[in-house]
Design a protein around this motif. Structure first.
Motif, PDB file in Angstrom:
ATOM      1  N   LEU A 158     -10.228   3.205   9.705  1.00 27.47           N
ATOM      2  CA  LEU A 158     -10.769   2.217   8.769  1.00 27.47           C
ATOM      3  C   LEU A 158     -11.892   1.399   9.394  1.00 27.47           C
ATOM      4  CD1 LEU A 158      -9.419  -0.694   9.779  1.00 27.47           C
ATOM      5  CD2 LEU A 158      -7.414   0.243   8.682  1.00 27.47           C
ATOM      6  N   ARG A 159     -12.661   0.793   8.515  1.00 24.47           N
ATOM      7  CA  ARG A 159     -13.721  -0.126   8.942  1.00 24.47           C
ATOM      8  C   ARG A 159     -13.511  -1.451   8.240  1.00 24.47           C
ATOM      9  NH1 ARG A 159     -18.463  -2.305   7.176  1.00 24.47           N
ATOM     10  NH2 ARG A 159     -18.396  -1.142   5.223  1.00 24.47           N
ATOM     11  N   VAL A 160     -13.457  -2.512   9.011  1.00 24.32           N
ATOM     12  CA  VAL A 160     -13.323  -3.861   8.471  1.00 24.32           C
ATOM     13  C   VAL A 160     -14.458  -4.701   9.036  1.00 24.32           C
ATOM     14  CG1 VAL A 160     -11.853  -5.897   8.276  1.00 24.32           C
ATOM     15  CG2 VAL A 160     -10.814  -3.615   8.370  1.00 24.32           C
ATOM     16  N   ASN A 161     -15.356  -5.116   8.141  1.00 25.25           N
ATOM     17  CA  ASN A 161     -16.543  -5.866   8.573  1.00 25.25           C
ATOM     18  C   ASN A 161     -17.296  -5.051   9.630  1.00 25.25           C
ATOM     19  OD1 ASN A 161     -15.819  -7.999   6.832  1.00 25.25           O
ATOM     20  ND2 ASN A 161     -14.458  -8.834   8.385  1.00 25.25           N
ATOM     21  N   ASN A 162     -17.406  -5.543  10.863  1.00 19.83           N
ATOM     22  CA  ASN A 162     -18.151  -4.830  11.906  1.00 19.83           C
ATOM     23  C   ASN A 162     -17.254  -4.006  12.825  1.00 19.83           C
ATOM     24  OD1 ASN A 162     -19.863  -7.025  10.950  1.00 19.83           O
ATOM     25  ND2 ASN A 162     -21.257  -6.462  12.583  1.00 19.83           N
ATOM     26  N   THR A 163     -15.970  -3.950  12.532  1.00 23.95           N
ATOM     27  CA  THR A 163     -15.025  -3.282  13.418  1.00 23.95           C
ATOM     28  C   THR A 163     -14.525  -1.971  12.824  1.00 23.95           C
ATOM     29  OG1 THR A 163     -14.261  -5.436  14.236  1.00 23.95           O
ATOM     30  CG2 THR A 163     -12.873  -3.527  14.710  1.00 23.95           C
ATOM     31  N   VAL A 164     -14.613  -0.905  13.614  1.00 22.66           N
ATOM     32  CA  VAL A 164     -14.099   0.406  13.218  1.00 22.66           C
ATOM     33  C   VAL A 164     -12.913   0.725  14.119  1.00 22.66           C
ATOM     34  CG1 VAL A 164     -14.592   2.873  13.051  1.00 22.66           C
ATOM     35  CG2 VAL A 164     -16.355   1.202  12.432  1.00 22.66           C
ATOM     36  N   VAL A 165     -11.786   1.068  13.517  1.00 24.59           N
ATOM     37  CA  VAL A 165     -10.572   1.372  14.276  1.00 24.59           C
ATOM     38  C   VAL A 165     -10.050   2.745  13.882  1.00 24.59           C
ATOM     39  CG1 VAL A 165      -8.231   0.645  14.862  1.00 24.59           C
ATOM     40  CG2 VAL A 165      -9.961  -1.072  14.293  1.00 24.59           C
ATOM     41  N   ARG A 166      -9.825   3.579  14.891  1.00 28.98           N
ATOM     42  CA  ARG A 166      -9.193   4.883  14.671  1.00 28.98           C
ATOM     43  C   ARG A 166      -8.048   5.013  15.675  1.00 28.98           C
ATOM     44  NH1 ARG A 166     -14.697   6.113  14.737  1.00 28.98           N
ATOM     45  NH2 ARG A 166     -15.587   6.596  12.678  1.00 28.98           N
ATOM     46  N   ASP A 167      -6.880   5.363  15.167  1.00 32.51           N
ATOM     47  CA  ASP A 167      -5.743   5.493  16.056  1.00 32.51           C
ATOM     48  C   ASP A 167      -4.707   6.419  15.418  1.00 32.51           C
ATOM     49  OD1 ASP A 167      -4.166   5.160  18.251  1.00 32.51           O
ATOM     50  OD2 ASP A 167      -3.539   3.113  17.798  1.00 32.51           O
ATOM     51  N   GLN A 168      -3.813   6.936  16.242  1.00 32.34           N
ATOM     52  CA  GLN A 168      -2.721   7.790  15.793  1.00 32.34           C
ATOM     53  C   GLN A 168      -1.507   7.463  16.653  1.00 32.34           C
ATOM     54  OE1 GLN A 168      -2.519  12.311  14.502  1.00 32.34           O
ATOM     55  NE2 GLN A 168      -2.734  12.187  16.711  1.00 32.34           N
ATOM     56  N   PHE A 169      -0.374   7.291  16.007  1.00 33.18           N
ATOM     57  CA  PHE A 169       0.828   6.917  16.738  1.00 33.18           C
ATOM     58  C   PHE A 169       2.049   7.455  16.001  1.00 33.18           C
ATOM     59  CE2 PHE A 169      -1.113   3.486  14.307  1.00 33.18           C
ATOM     60  CZ  PHE A 169      -0.167   3.264  13.322  1.00 33.18           C
ATOM     61  N   LEU A 170       3.203   7.337  16.659  1.00 29.74           N
ATOM     62  CA  LEU A 170       4.448   7.856  16.104  1.00 29.74           C
ATOM     63  C   LEU A 170       5.281   6.719  15.526  1.00 29.74           C
ATOM     64  CD1 LEU A 170       5.335  10.337  18.980  1.00 29.74           C
ATOM     65  CD2 LEU A 170       4.116  10.822  16.854  1.00 29.74           C
ATOM     66  N   TRP A 171       5.956   6.997  14.405  1.00 30.63           N
ATOM     67  CA  TRP A 171       6.719   5.963  13.700  1.00 30.63           C
ATOM     68  C   TRP A 171       8.082   6.521  13.292  1.00 30.63           C
ATOM     69  CZ3 TRP A 171       4.475   1.125  12.849  1.00 30.63           C
ATOM     70  CH2 TRP A 171       5.235   0.222  12.090  1.00 30.63           C
ATOM     71  N   ASP A 172       9.114   5.727  13.508  1.00 29.78           N
ATOM     72  CA  ASP A 172      10.466   6.111  13.110  1.00 29.78           C
ATOM     73  C   ASP A 172      10.708   5.636  11.679  1.00 29.78           C
ATOM     74  OD1 ASP A 172      13.119   6.635  12.749  1.00 29.78           O
ATOM     75  OD2 ASP A 172      13.856   5.275  14.287  1.00 29.78           O
ATOM     76  N   ILE A 173      10.673   6.562  10.710  1.00 30.83           N
ATOM     77  CA  ILE A 173      10.837   6.173   9.303  1.00 30.83           C
ATOM     78  C   ILE A 173      12.295   5.883   8.957  1.00 30.83           C
ATOM     79  CG2 ILE A 173       8.789   7.413   8.515  1.00 30.83           C
ATOM     80  CD1 ILE A 173      10.622   9.671   7.584  1.00 30.83           C
ATOM     81  N   GLY A 174      13.204   6.111   9.905  1.00 29.28           N
ATOM     82  CA  GLY A 174      14.599   5.775   9.665  1.00 29.28           C
ATOM     83  C   GLY A 174      14.934   4.346  10.059  1.00 29.28           C
ATOM     84  N   ASN A 175      13.983   3.639  10.644  1.00 26.31           N
ATOM     85  CA  ASN A 175      14.213   2.264  11.090  1.00 26.31           C
ATOM     86  C   ASN A 175      13.842   1.288   9.978  1.00 26.31           C
ATOM     87  OD1 ASN A 175      14.522  -0.122  12.424  1.00 26.31           O
ATOM     88  ND2 ASN A 175      12.726   0.138  13.750  1.00 26.31           N
ATOM     89  N   LEU A 176      14.834   0.786   9.270  1.00 22.68           N
ATOM     90  CA  LEU A 176      14.583  -0.133   8.161  1.00 22.68           C
ATOM     91  C   LEU A 176      14.285  -1.557   8.641  1.00 22.68           C
ATOM     92  CD1 LEU A 176      17.249   1.033   5.548  1.00 22.68           C
ATOM     93  CD2 LEU A 176      14.868   1.732   5.810  1.00 22.68           C
ATOM     94  N   GLU A 177      14.205  -1.754   9.947  1.00 22.34           N
ATOM     95  CA  GLU A 177      13.833  -3.061  10.488  1.00 22.34           C
ATOM     96  C   GLU A 177      12.416  -3.051  11.065  1.00 22.34           C
ATOM     97  OE1 GLU A 177      15.495  -5.943  10.266  1.00 22.34           O
ATOM     98  OE2 GLU A 177      16.854  -4.812   8.966  1.00 22.34           O
ATOM     99  N   SER A 178      11.678  -1.965  10.859  1.00 20.79           N
ATOM    100  CA  SER A 178      10.309  -1.902  11.384  1.00 20.79           C
ATOM    101  C   SER A 178       9.418  -2.901  10.644  1.00 20.79           C
ATOM    102  CB  SER A 178       9.752  -0.487  11.241  1.00 20.79           C
ATOM    103  OG  SER A 178       9.614  -0.126   9.870  1.00 20.79           O
ATOM    104  N   ASP A 179       8.390  -3.358  11.312  1.00 24.22           N
ATOM    105  CA  ASP A 179       7.514  -4.400  10.767  1.00 24.22           C
ATOM    106  C   ASP A 179       6.045  -4.016  10.988  1.00 24.22           C
ATOM    107  OD1 ASP A 179       6.112  -6.669  10.071  1.00 24.22           O
ATOM    108  OD2 ASP A 179       7.501  -8.056  11.024  1.00 24.22           O
TER     109      ASP A 179
END
Length: 238
Positions: free
Chosen positions: A106-127
């Motif tokens: 994504l691009r927000v104003n002058n900042t472009v961020v690209r990233d990839q990471f792993l997420w536990d979709i079974g964790n209902l306490e994730s934020d």
């Protein structure tokens, strides 16, 4: 991503909700009236009454000095997305420990961020909001609008996964009623599940192989004001 305790059993069936601590709906608004355009992305509590939507639309139009003709369009856009979300409520979805890759581009104003990471979709306490704040701190991103944009992007992907789970559960129930010898589906949800199985194998792991480290290295660019104007004009044409 830091390891957190599981917020749900390894596999269980629950009523539809976002697989996060707060059951917030990702909302995107893109409204154009008489050559003026309003675009924004944020989260919304599905329990809030629709009167709050109208108040938000009126307040936003006033703060941004937009014509009053924007108000009904903003209202219907937000209301429609909330109605889609609420249509899943009360339906079964499966929550289980599963590590999936999420991507940010994504691009927000002058900042472009690209990233990839792993997420536990079974964790209902994730934020997602806390994760986004931590990511911005780690990458020294100072623009206060970047964190919320990252959180919305994460929630959009998790919403897609959750809605696909509902569809998969529906099809599984229908298959049982038909007493079919095998369950087969061409749904997007099932295709994604097959892709995830191929990606992680039969034993999912959050340990990244050394040769794949570059895939998960975040990229942050700060573009000049001149380039921002050019990019904004190109996006306006879309």
């Amino acid at each position: 991503m830091k390891t957190v305790s599981m917020g749900a059993p390894r596999s269980s069936t629950v009523k539809f909700r976002m697989p996060t601590r707060d059951n917030l709906v990702p909302i995107r608004v893109d409204v154009e009236v008489d050559g003026q355009r309003y675009r924004d992305a944020f989260t919304w509590n599905p329990r809030d009454p629709d009167t709050e939507i109208m108040s938000f639309a009126k307040r936003t139009a006033k703060d941004l000095k937009l014509p009053t003709s924007f108000v009904p369009q903003m209202f219907h856009s937000i209301q429609g997305q909330l109605a889609d979300f609420r249509s899943y409520e009360g339906q079964d979805m499966q929550v289980k420990e599963k590590i999936v890759p999420l991507k940010i581009d994504l691009r927000v104003n002058n900042t472009v961020v690209r990233d990839q990471f792993l997420w536990d979709i079974g964790n209902l306490e994730s934020d997602p909001e806390e994760f986004a704040r931590t990511l911005c701190d780690d990458l020294n991103i100072t623009d206060p609008e970047v964190g919320p944009a990252i959180a919305v992007s994460i929630r959009e992907q998790l919403y897609e996964i959750a809605s696909q789970s509902v569809s998969a559960m529906r099809e599984a129930k229908m298959s049982k009623k038909r007493r079919a010898p095998e369950f087969a589906s061409n749904s997007k949800a099932m295709n994604n599940a097959v892709d995830m199985f191929k990606y992680f194998g039969s034993k999912g792991s959050v340990i990244r192989k050394r040769k794949e480290w570059y895939l998960y290295a975040p990229v942050v660019d700060v573009i000049s004001n001149e380039k921002t104007v050019v990019v904004a004009k190109d996006e306006a044409k879309l």
